[in-house]
Design an enzyme around this catalytic site. Structure first.
Site, PDB file in Angstrom:
ATOM      1  N   TYR A 285      -7.047  15.332  -9.842  1.00 33.29           N
ATOM      2  CA  TYR A 285      -5.863  14.614 -10.348  1.00 33.29           C
ATOM      3  C   TYR A 285      -4.831  15.620 -10.871  1.00 33.29           C
ATOM      4  O   TYR A 285      -3.654  15.551 -10.524  1.00 33.29           O
ATOM      5  CB  TYR A 285      -6.296  13.669 -11.470  1.00 33.29           C
ATOM      6  CG  TYR A 285      -5.180  13.018 -12.225  1.00 33.29           C
ATOM      7  CD1 TYR A 285      -4.920  13.367 -13.555  1.00 33.29           C
ATOM      8  CD2 TYR A 285      -4.391  12.035 -11.640  1.00 33.29           C
ATOM      9  CE1 TYR A 285      -3.906  12.757 -14.268  1.00 33.29           C
ATOM     10  CE2 TYR A 285      -3.366  11.416 -12.350  1.00 33.29           C
ATOM     11  CZ  TYR A 285      -3.136  11.788 -13.665  1.00 33.29           C
ATOM     12  OH  TYR A 285      -2.123  11.184 -14.373  1.00 33.29           O
TER      13      TYR A 285
ATOM     14  N   LYS B   1      -1.034  16.625  -9.608  1.00 36.34           N
ATOM     15  CA  LYS B   1       0.127  16.560 -10.501  1.00 36.34           C
ATOM     16  C   LYS B   1       0.937  17.857 -10.432  1.00 36.34           C
ATOM     17  O   LYS B   1       2.164  17.841 -10.417  1.00 36.34           O
ATOM     18  CB  LYS B   1      -0.316  16.253 -11.934  1.00 36.34           C
ATOM     19  CG  LYS B   1      -0.762  14.803 -12.129  1.00 36.34           C
ATOM     20  CD  LYS B   1       0.375  13.851 -11.778  1.00 36.34           C
ATOM     21  CE  LYS B   1      -0.060  12.449 -11.456  1.00 36.34           C
ATOM     22  NZ  LYS B   1       1.078  11.594 -11.047  1.00 36.34           N
TER      23      LYS B   1
ATOM     24  N   ILE C  74      -1.503   7.405 -22.539  1.00 31.77           N
ATOM     25  CA  ILE C  74      -0.621   6.287 -22.877  1.00 31.77           C
ATOM     26  C   ILE C  74      -1.464   5.099 -23.332  1.00 31.77           C
ATOM     27  O   ILE C  74      -2.451   4.738 -22.666  1.00 31.77           O
ATOM     28  CB  ILE C  74       0.252   5.880 -21.670  1.00 31.77           C
ATOM     29  CG1 ILE C  74       1.061   7.082 -21.163  1.00 31.77           C
ATOM     30  CG2 ILE C  74       1.171   4.711 -22.046  1.00 31.77           C
ATOM     31  CD1 ILE C  74       2.007   7.692 -22.171  1.00 31.77           C
TER      32      ILE C  74
ATOM     33  N   ASP D 178       0.872  -1.184   0.000  1.00 28.44           N
ATOM     34  CA  ASP D 178       0.000   0.000   0.000  1.00 28.44           C
ATOM     35  C   ASP D 178       0.906   1.229   0.000  1.00 28.44           C
ATOM     36  O   ASP D 178       1.704   1.412   0.927  1.00 28.44           O
ATOM     37  CB  ASP D 178      -0.875  -0.024   1.264  1.00 28.44           C
ATOM     38  CG  ASP D 178      -1.782   1.200   1.337  1.00 28.44           C
ATOM     39  OD1 ASP D 178      -2.725   1.183   2.134  1.00 28.44           O
ATOM     40  OD2 ASP D 178      -1.540   2.176   0.575  1.00 28.44           O
TER      41      ASP D 178
HETATM   42  C1  VAH Z   1      -5.839  10.134 -17.446  1.00 28.16           C
HETATM   43  N1  VAH Z   1      -4.371   8.628 -18.660  1.00 28.16           N
HETATM   44  O1  VAH Z   1      -6.551  10.089 -18.437  1.00 28.16           O
HETATM   45  C2  VAH Z   1      -4.411   9.624 -17.604  1.00 28.16           C
HETATM   46  C3  VAH Z   1      -3.478  10.734 -17.995  1.00 28.16           C
HETATM   47  C4  VAH Z   1      -3.182  12.304 -19.855  1.00 28.16           C
HETATM   48  C5  VAH Z   1      -4.119  11.783 -18.890  1.00 28.16           C
HETATM   49  O2  VAH Z   1      -2.891  11.323 -16.902  1.00 28.16           O
HETATM   50  O3  VAH Z   1      -6.221  10.559 -16.382  1.00 28.16           O
END
Ligand code: VAH
Length: 270
Positions: free
Chosen positions: A93, A97, A123, A3
């Site tokens: 998110y 980042k 990706i 974890d």
């Molecule tokens: C997402 N695949 O879609 C991830 C990425 C570019 C986006 O960080 O959240």
């Protein structure tokens, strides 16, 4: 397996394996993060801090912590987005980042830890199924093209985003990690690009291999996330500081993806 919120487990794993480098990829991605922002903050920030502190205290050689094109948002140029620009993401998110980039660069300056990171685009992999991201459509469409020949896409046909095939993602990560440290001006916040395409252009390329593919476009909440991200990135800093050069374009990726997924489908592992 451990974890990432359990710092002692990370420390024990480093001691047990004698690892000198941590590639920290554990994170809650953009779409899942919007459904549970508190979880995204906890895992993405506290998990990263655990990894950085273990690496610092164990005097590890290097740490890789990815950022993402999700670090960008409104107010950022959408075409050929620069590495050094406004960072006002609209997802939790993306916030984690941006904070991650700033904390990683702080650990470089404050503790001398060799932390590096790339702002990964979407990706695409024939090994890893979609994992809760907004760019998942560009992976799922391949899997459904081979499995059923039908795909309902959750963004508009004209939605264009920066994307990268997994072999190029691995190449970029290893190329950055092996670059001489004294060459680097940036550390944890490199743009890295390979290609940009719309959902419709991707579907058309796949149809060259699966002519009967039927795609329906039904945008959901992820459309607003995709609309806040760049259409293309300027990765001149990565090319100048550590010689980045992608090897895959849309045509070569689509051909390789379909071939690999057909093999897995025939083997019953898709
Ligand atoms: C997402 N695949 O879609 C991830 C990425 C570019 C986006 O960080 O959240």
């Amino acid at each position: 397996m451990l974890d990432v919120l359990d710092k002692a487990a990370i420390s024990a794993a480093v001691e047990r394996t004698g690892a000198d480098t941590i590639v920290h990829l554990a994170a809650i991605l953009s779409a899942v993060g919007e459904k549970n922002p508190a979880l995204a903050w906890n895992v993405n920030i506290n998990g990263m801090l655990n990894v950085l502190d273990v690496a610092r205290d164990a005097k590890l050689r290097q740490v890789f912590v990815p950022s993402s094109i999700a670090a960008f948002g409104p107010g950022t140029p959408l075409e050929r987005t620069p590495t050094d620009t406004v960072l006002r993401p609209t997802t939790m998110y993306g916030v984690t980042k941006v904070a991650g980039e700033l904390v990683c660069n702080y650990y470089v300056q404050k503790f001398g830890l060799d932390v590096r990171g790339l702002r990964y685009p979407g990706i695409i992999s024939a090994e890893t199924p979609p994992g809760g991201g907004t760019t998942d459509f560009a992976v799922a469409i391949f899997y459904e093209a081979v499995r059923t020949g039908r795909y309902t896409c959750f963004v508009r046909e004209d939605t264009r985003l920066p994307m990268m095939y997994m072999p190029d993602c691995i190449k970029a990560t290893l190329d950055l990690m092996s670059a001489p440290r004294e060459q680097l001006v940036h550390h944890s916040d490199f743009n890295v690009g390979a290609m940009s395409f719309s959902a419709g252009e991707l579907a058309a390329e796949i149809k060259k291999h699966v002519p009967k593919l039927e795609v329906v476009y039904a945008p959901d909440f992820r459309q607003a996330i995709a609309d806040s991200w760049p259409r293309s990135v300027d990765d001149s800093a990565a090319r100048a500081e550590w010689g980045w050069a992608p090897e895959h374009d849309l045509a070569s990726m689509a051909a390789d993806m379909i071939e690999r997924l057909r093999v897995r489908h025939a083997a019953g592992t898709l």
